[in-house]
Design an enzyme around this catalytic site. Structure first.
Site, PDB file in Angstrom:
ATOM      1  NE  ARG A 145      -3.989   0.191   1.939  1.00 18.44           N
ATOM      2  CZ  ARG A 145      -4.286  -0.893   2.613  1.00 18.44           C
ATOM      3  NH1 ARG A 145      -3.594  -1.206   3.695  1.00 18.44           N
ATOM      4  NH2 ARG A 145      -5.265  -1.695   2.238  1.00 18.44           N
ATOM      5  CB  ALA A 146       4.032   2.145   1.681  1.00 17.73           C
TER       6      ALA A 146
END
Length: 715
Positions: free
Chosen positions: A275-276
């Site tokens: 997700r980062a």
């Protein structure tokens, strides 16, 4: 409706304003979490953002804000016929910390659903926030069951309301913005990761900026409309720039070099999951569009990392959020810059000034500036590295026995002198301690309790609004009356008196009050390090189980409340790390202080049950006092035998049914067993430091016995 404070009148806080504006440009960034002390313009800036968002087109009359061009096929108000839409301002919906589940997701009329088969649904806050902003002030204080619902909606982009087979679904895509004060507790990792960006804010220490903050705030409170009028031009400029950036966003090119920089940065900082990477890519693209460029540059990737990664690097709640900027630069410098392609305006002016020509360092209410925030705040000066707390800069060659206090002169009363604080040993996974019987406290993960969520254990008549229907009990209550009610069709004739609420059993959070012996008998460096490591482990366990924690220390001649009960285990860990040792052992004072604190907390929060954890070797060499600071008074100010006073104090806590456990810190080949005597007086078990470990072979009573349990066994 009151006039909101203008976004462009907020002083300073450039990172906060930039993060909010990037989400206005690209809602796909995923929202913002604003962390900081009270009075730093967190709520002011967030509430002002909605005025800068472009209007949205909605289907006329739709309570769920469906877009006319692509209405939700499962909309409860649908199906929608093609036609022109109606424009309205984007909404900012506030979720109160104490909101009910029905207020958040909506309410279904169970009586009509059972009797008529009609899905009579009243939308909640998630429906109101669709295609807008959902703002949660003090998001770290939100109840767990509401956090679970937010996580589900954020992950799926929809909200589901299901009651015994009757379900309603509607779209719920919103920009999630939360503010919090870390001193009041941390956020669950699952929800923390759902925020795209995070920003740390603090009040300015510059007198001139603080003066400007006060000046603008007073001017706004004197005449909100006139003050807002002064900033109307700047507000319009920012609004136009947001619209232009949104239009440019699809054309922004994210090259392979930029993608490699993003991937290398996330890998270099050991960020969990993917997700980062995705959030960084979206943020860097939004930064380029906000700057008026069609190409992502290295500075965009750097700024995206500073906003998207700090809250994703934490491994436990005691890790300070942040990013090593030197390491970040080292990673990014390993990649060459990409040549810009078709960049018509490579260096646009990002800082239109406010109406008073204030610079970027001007101030506004609770902090904020007059213009558009730059793509990076001023760098803080590097602080000198502090020596480790257990290192002595004056005498590095001083030799000590590994399990004995430092060789220093004794105090006048013969007690061990005060020693400097030592580092805590590495924390470990502890066995679970729980309070016996069934509680009704706040939702958590420690002790058994009647809760809104969990396994169904029975049914009862609803007290107030029905929230969880027990279908079988409801049918059983209605069945005998069908003939008298004139039932003629297939449907069941159900009345309000027939409805039954399901009773459920889950887990509650408790108040875990630590009473830590910091006297001279605990001053041996290895022993105190192990003790701090054990308490740190219990604090981590309390964080994971959603407990409140408090910390009492006793040494010298008195006990002191080092940390009032709070949800912030970070604060407790900090106080523990700084704890010095030395002096006599006023055990009775520590227990009486615990009795006083628990009495007050019982009045404040009667449903939250306490668990008392006494960390000591059981010695008592001073009667002491329960209220004055450790440096005041002399040993034994209350008179009497210290051990007898400690026993009476312990039995007082047992008589009031306080669940207790003693962590025995005694070490060495010769043991007096005083901690076991104290545990018997408290009516709870004693456990050694080694026996506290979850992987230890030593047995530990899982449910702490209260005085009533002890009397029942004796009978």
């Amino acid at each position: 409706m009151s006039t909101p404070y203008p976004f462009t009148a907020v002083v300073g806080q450039s990172d906060l304003r930039l993060a909010l504006l990037l989400n206005a440009v690209s809602p796909a960034v995923g929202g913002v979490l604003v962390r900081g002390e009270k009075g730093t313009a967190k709520s002011t800036a967030v509430r002002a953002l909605s005025a800068l968002l472009p209007q949205v087109d909605v289907v006329p009359g739709c309570r769920f804000s469906c877009a006319p061009a692509a209405p939700d096929p499962a909309c409860p108000d649908g199906p929608h016929e093609p036609g022109p839409g109606a424009a309205r301002p984007a909404r900012m919906v506030e979720l109160p910390v104490g909101a009910s589940e029905d207020r958040l997701v909506g309410a279904l009329d169970i009586e009509r659903a059972l009797a008529e088969g009609v899905k009579a649904f009243e939308p909640g806050l998630l429906a109101d926030a669709h295609r807008g902003i959902l703002y949660v002030d003090e998001v770290n204080l939100l109840h767990d069951h509401l956090i679970d619902l937010l996580l589900d909606a954020a992950a799926m982009g929809a909200s589901y309301v299901e009651r015994e087979g009757v379900s309603v679904r509607h779209a719920a895509r919103f920009l999630l913005v939360g503010t919090m004060n870390p001193e009041e507790g941390e956020l669950r990792p699952q929800l923390l990761d759902r925020f795209g960006l995070t920003v740390e804010v603090a009040a300015s220490r510059e007198p001139a900026q603080r003066v400007e903050v006060v000046r603008r705030r007073l001017a706004y409170e004197d005449d909100p409309a006139a003050f807002a009028g002064r900033w109307a031009g700047d507000e319009q400029d920012v609004r136009a720039r947001v619209v232009a950036a949104r239009a440019l966003l699809p054309q922004v090119r994210l090259g392979d070099t930029s993608l490699l920089q993003i991937a290398a940065t996330c890998a270099g900082f050991e960020v969990d999951g993917m997700r980062a990477d995705i959030v960084m890519a979206r943020t860097a693209t939004a930064l380029a569009a906000w700057a008026g460029r069609a190409e992502v540059r290295k500075e965009d990737v750097r700024q995206a990392a500073l906003l998207a990664l700090p809250h994703r690097r934490r491994r436990n709640p005691f890790d300070a959020p942040g990013l090593d900027e030197d390491k970040l630069d080292e990673i990014l410098d390993g990649f060459p810059d990409e040549e810009p392609e078709n960049d018509p305006d490579p260096d646009p002016d990002p800082e239109p000034e406010g109406p008073d020509d204030g610079g970027p360092e001007d101030g506004g209410p609770d902090g904020g500036g007059g213009g558009i925030p730059p793509q990076g705040g001023p760098e803080a000066p590097e602080a000198p590295e502090a020596p480790a707390p257990d290192e002595s800069p004056e005498a590095p060659e001083t030799r000590e026995s590994p399990d004995s206090p430092a060789q220093q002169p004794a105090s006048r009363d013969g007690a061990a002198p005060e020693q400097a604080a030592v580092r805590a040993a590495e924390p470990f996974r502890t066995k679970m301690l729980s309070v016996p019987s069934l509680g009704e406290g706040a939702s958590g993960r420690r002790s058994r309790a009647r809760t809104a969520h969990g396994r169904t254990t029975g049914a009862q008549r609803p007290r107030g609004q029905l929230t969880k229907l027990h279908l079988a009990a409801t049918v059983q209550a209605a069945a005998p009356h069908q003939k008298a009610r004139g039932r003629s069709g297939r449907g069941l004739v159900v009345r309000k008196d027939d409805l039954r609420q399901a009773t459920r059993e889950g887990r509650e959070g408790n108040l875990v009050l630590f009473v830590v012996d910091a006297s001279g008998s605990m001053a041996a460096r290895q022993r105190m390090s192990a003790v701090k490591g054990a308490v740190l482990s219990l604090l981590l366990d309390a964080y994971q189980r959603r407990d409140k924690v408090g910390l009492i220390t006793f040494r010298g001649s008195a006990a002191e409340l080092a940390l009032p009960p709070t949800s912030s285990v970070d604060a407790a860990a900090t106080r523990l790390e700084q704890l010095p040792t030395g002096g006599r052992t006023p055990l009775a004072a520590g227990l009486l202080k615990a009795h006083e604190v628990l009495r007050i907390e019982r009045l404040r929060d009667p449903s939250r049950r306490p668990l008392l954890v006494v960390v000591t070797d059981g010695r008592a060499t001073s009667a002491g006092t329960a209220g004055s600071p450790p440096s005041s008074g002399s040993a034994g100010t209350d008179g009497g035998d210290p051990r007898a006073l400690a026993g009476r104090s312990a039995r007082l806590l047992q008589a009031e049914g306080i669940a207790s456990v003693v962590v025995d810190c005694e070490s060495g080949p010769v043991r007096l067993g005083l901690a076991g005597v104290l545990a018997a007086d408290l009516g709870g078990p004693a456990v050694t430091l080694d026996g506290l470990r979850a992987d230890s072979l030593a047995g530990l009573v899982k449910n702490v016995r209260t005085a009533s349990d002890t009397h029942r066994r004796a009978a």
